[in-house]
Write a protein that holds these residues in place. Structure first.
Motif, PDB file in Angstrom:
ATOM      1  N   THR A  15      25.065   7.596 -89.515  1.00  0.00           N
ATOM      2  CA  THR A  15      23.677   7.947 -89.215  1.00  0.00           C
ATOM      3  C   THR A  15      23.425   7.751 -87.727  1.00  0.00           C
ATOM      4  O   THR A  15      23.828   6.738 -87.146  1.00  0.00           O
ATOM      5  CB  THR A  15      22.702   7.088 -90.038  1.00  0.00           C
TER       6      THR A  15
ATOM      7  N   THR B  37      20.429   8.353 -84.445  1.00  0.00           N
ATOM      8  CA  THR B  37      19.001   8.513 -84.174  1.00  0.00           C
ATOM      9  C   THR B  37      18.788   8.990 -82.742  1.00  0.00           C
ATOM     10  O   THR B  37      19.519   8.605 -81.826  1.00  0.00           O
ATOM     11  CB  THR B  37      18.225   7.198 -84.378  1.00  0.00           C
TER      12      THR B  37
ATOM     13  N   ILE C  41      16.151  11.142 -87.324  1.00  0.00           N
ATOM     14  CA  ILE C  41      17.187  10.352 -87.997  1.00  0.00           C
ATOM     15  C   ILE C  41      18.129  11.370 -88.623  1.00  0.00           C
ATOM     16  O   ILE C  41      17.689  12.263 -89.360  1.00  0.00           O
ATOM     17  CB  ILE C  41      16.598   9.432 -89.077  1.00  0.00           C
ATOM     18  N   GLN C  42      19.402  11.283 -88.300  1.00  0.00           N
ATOM     19  CA  GLN C  42      20.357  12.293 -88.766  1.00  0.00           C
ATOM     20  C   GLN C  42      21.549  11.620 -89.434  1.00  0.00           C
ATOM     21  O   GLN C  42      22.202  10.761 -88.824  1.00  0.00           O
ATOM     22  CB  GLN C  42      20.844  13.142 -87.590  1.00  0.00           C
ATOM     23  N   ARG C  43      21.811  12.030 -90.655  1.00  0.00           N
ATOM     24  CA  ARG C  43      23.019  11.586 -91.353  1.00  0.00           C
ATOM     25  C   ARG C  43      24.021  12.731 -91.372  1.00  0.00           C
ATOM     26  O   ARG C  43      23.694  13.849 -91.789  1.00  0.00           O
ATOM     27  CB  ARG C  43      22.711  11.164 -92.785  1.00  0.00           C
TER      28      ARG C  43
END
Length: 730
Positions: free
Chosen positions: A180, A182, A287-289
């Protein structure tokens, strides 16, 4: 002119003027301080008064009482406008935030009043005398806290995509990355503030403002004031930077118009620097997964990119997963966007929306995959290159030379000298590392029109409502006209930024240069035909050179043919189905070398290099300027830029250039920019593409990967500040 077939050979292909590194024709005006920016238009209308906007002191709630009596009685005050006396003010459909609060307050520093006075100092002093009582309501200001309440947004493109079986393929992958990342809220921080002069003549309104999209501005004002578009004139001759923040009208325009109507005279308004951050727009935090599964050979078998961002009710997400749909091959795929409601100022477009923050995450994930595979990062990316849309394999790219960018970029940078194991190269107290990342930005096109005219002197005039936000629009448009009509640049006058001119594409989204010149191409081709016919020549036989129209043994100067009446035509470009038939995008490869202080964690970028494939480069000098500016912006995003949210009181704390840090000269290293030789006949009759945003996409990740290579600190939370490096090292 309809552009629904690939571009054939045409007069632009001579490249006598187009494609050459001409100086910007507006340069002398800007370097001498004589370019007329919005707030400086003292000459356009007499008797200008000054307006100062007062912003809301709460982030969410209601205004219960306004007492402006002391302000109205202050020296020099002409009018005070609030929601109580403004008259009907609607919200434009394209704008998330209301531009005048009352009685509801949507976000901190939303405009609640404007004071008009004879001098700026009088207006500013009186604005402080307004007393407002609020009823504050609880707000939502923390994306991480609101992440679970985020919903699937309504978008022009699908919010989610899924191809085959990502979950199953990822579970079976030999090598996996699941991390994850950010990215923070960011502010545009353009040099020129938001500024407007507004003047009413009866029921007609003229605004001289700083705006990237003239026709959109007229549309928005028509909706806001409930008046016909024909009664509105918008002028924006020069813009001192926008980066997307000036795509739509903002409170300076609306409040200046309200103030002018109340005062009965023209009013000029500029937002003070500390107001801009909370009163206008920003790039939303994400927020990136990212999950990537690959075989031992490095071939991606499964890739997923999920992104969360926030905005006011009715807003749009930061589309950070979009490039992952197109950049790398891989049969099993998943992307998604989720939008949380936040009571912060409006989130909206900032240079390369979507791809810029999306690649900040994706290209670290690719670096982490390369490390897990013990594979060179450049080799990994080339192994996963594709010539078709990975989600729609039947749709080919019109032009795609990502592999060429990677190979050429690596060679120019000296990538072969990189030591793969982190922390192995020292220069005194500095740990030195190299990093790289792919660059990607979709090729967007928009219909665009222009008026082309020639007079008895043989002088060519191009008129279009296209704007120049510092990108060089004046110059590439002049080059296009000079090329097509066979005249020197000195014989071309370009008039931009006025809604009285034909509607263009405007400046934004990296579509401006290609689309606007294509519109000018259409107008000039129509002018060529009109001149040839007036000269008694067959248009198909006529050629234009040295200020003349020539066919066989017959030759006339343009001025002779134009005569005292001159010749003037209008035409434009209308883009057809080629953008759907072919995937169209621009590509590149970023490389960076950094030094990390072994004791303090301080990062210094030593050099940056970028190689790009972006269609025909209309002017290599102005294009290079755009790219080095974008690379510098990426440096800022990597190491320092962050709008810090006070989650207790709901606003961005750092509201000026002393506290919102952007790169300065001492931060910017030597930058190498190289354009591959490419033309794209599916893009436009100019065979060009945009390039102004491509240079930003991926540059931050190249620096992040270089930091890791230098010292072993894998920071996934931008910006990469020394405290995060030290924590990671510890």
């Amino acid at each position: 002119m309809n552009f629904d077939q690939p571009a054939a050979r045409n007069p632009v292909d001579r490249l006598l003027v187009v494609g050459q590194p001409h100086d910007r024709i507006d340069g002398p005006l800007k370097t001498t301080g004589t370019a007329p920016y919005a707030y400086e238009r003292h000459d356009v209308v007499a008797n200008q008064a000054y307006g100062v906007i007062l912003g809301a002191a709460i982030p969410k709630g209601r205004i219960t009482r306004i007492d402006a009596s002391a302000a109205r009685a202050a020296p020099g005050v002409i009018a005070v406008v609030t929601h109580e006396n403004a008259g009907p003010v609607a919200k434009a459909k394209a704008i998330t935030a209301r531009l005048l609060a009352g009685p509801e307050v949507d976000h901190f520093d939303q405009a609640v009043a404007i004071v008009v006075a004879g001098t700026f100092e009088q207006a500013r002093s009186a604005a402080h005398l307004i007393r407002i009582d609020y009823q504050r309501e609880p707000g939502r200001f923390d994306l991480a806290r609101e992440r679970e309440s985020a919903v699937k947004p309504k978008m022009e493109d699908p919010a989610d995509t899924e191809v085959l079986n990502f979950a199953g393929a990822f579970a079976q992958a030999a090598v996996k990355v699941d991390q994850t990342y950010t990215t923070p809220d960011q502010s545009h921080m353009a040099m020129e503030p938001f500024a407007t002069i507004a003047s009413w003549q009866g029921d007609k309104l003229t605004v001289w403002t700083s705006n990237q999209m003239i026709d959109w501005a007229r549309r928005d004002l028509s909706e806001i004031f409930g008046m016909p578009r024909g009664n509105l004139r918008v002028v924006s001759s020069y813009i001192g930077g926008g980066f997307g923040s000036k795509l739509w009208v903002r409170s300076d325009v609306v409040m200046a118009a309200l103030a002018s109507r109340a005062a009965g005279r023209p009013v000029k308004v500029a937002l003070a620097r500390p107001q801009i951050t909370n009163n206008t727009t920003h790039r939303p935090a994400t927020i990136q997964r990212i999950r990537i599964g690959a075989g031992r050979d490095g071939r991606i078998t499964a890739i997923a990119h999920e992104s969360w961002s926030g905005d006011l009710p009715g807003g749009q997400p930061e589309t950070a997963a979009m490039q992952t749909r197109l950049l790398y091959a891989g049969a099993n795929r998943l992307t998604s966007h989720r939008l949380a409601t936040l009571d912060l100022p409006e989130g909206n477009a900032m240079r390369a929306p979507g791809e810029a923050p999306g690649l900040m995450a994706l290209e670290i994930a690719m670096d982490e995959l390369a490390e897990a595979l013990k594979m060179d990062p450049v080799t990994l990316r080339i192994a996963n290159d594709t010539q078709t849309d990975p989600e729609k394999p039947e749709r080919r790219f019109s032009q795609r030379d990502l592999a060429g960018c990677l190979r050429t970029g690596a060679q120019r940078f000296g990538w072969e000298r990189r030591v793969a194991t982190p922390g192995q190269v020292r220069d005194g107290r500095w740990l030195v590392g190299m990093g790289m990342a792919s660059a990607f930005r979709g090729n967007l096109t928009m219909d665009s029109a222009a008026r082309a005219a020639v007079d008895a002197r043989g002088k060519v005039t191009i008129s279009t409502d296209m704007t120049d936000i510092g990108t060089g629009s004046y110059t590439v448009i002049a080059q296009t006209a000079a090329e097509l009509l066979g005249v020197p640049l000195s014989q071309v006058e370009v008039r931009l930024g006025d809604s009285d001119f034909p509607v263009s594409c405007g400046s934004g989204g990296q579509w401006g240069g290609n689309s606007a010149t294509a519109g000018v191409f259409a107008a000039c081709m129509k002018l060529r035909e009109a001149i040839a016919r007036k000269a008694g020549l067959m248009p198909a036989d006529a050629r234009f050179a040295d200020g003349r129209v020539i066919a066989g043994t017959r030759s006339f100067t343009l001025g002779e043919v134009a005569g005292r009446a001159g010749v003037s035509v209008e035409d434009g470009i209308k883009f057809g189905e080629l953008t759907k038939t072919y995937a169209q995008a621009t590509f590149g490869a970023h490389f960076a070398e950094v030094g990390v202080d072994a004791a303090t964690g301080e990062v210094r970028v030593r050099r940056m290099s970028g190689t790009f494939a972006a269609g025909r480069i209309l002017n290599p000098k102005t294009a290079r300027s755009q790219v080095i500016g974008a690379m510098t912006m990426g440096l800022g995003a990597a190491l320092m830029e962050e709008s810090i949210v006070d989650t207790r009181h709901g606003y961005f704390v750092n509201r000026d250039l002393a506290e919102y840090h952007v790169p300065v000269h001492a931060d910017v290293p030597r930058q190498d920019v190289f354009f591959l030789d490419e033309v794209d006949e599916m893009s436009s009759p100019m065979k060009a593409k945009g390039v102004g945003e491509l240079g930003l996409c991926g540059s931050a990740a190249a620096i992040a990967n270089a930091v890791y290579n230098a010292c072993g600190a894998r920071v996934r939370d931008y910006p990469i500040t020394l405290d995060k490096i030290l924590r990671s090292l510890a």
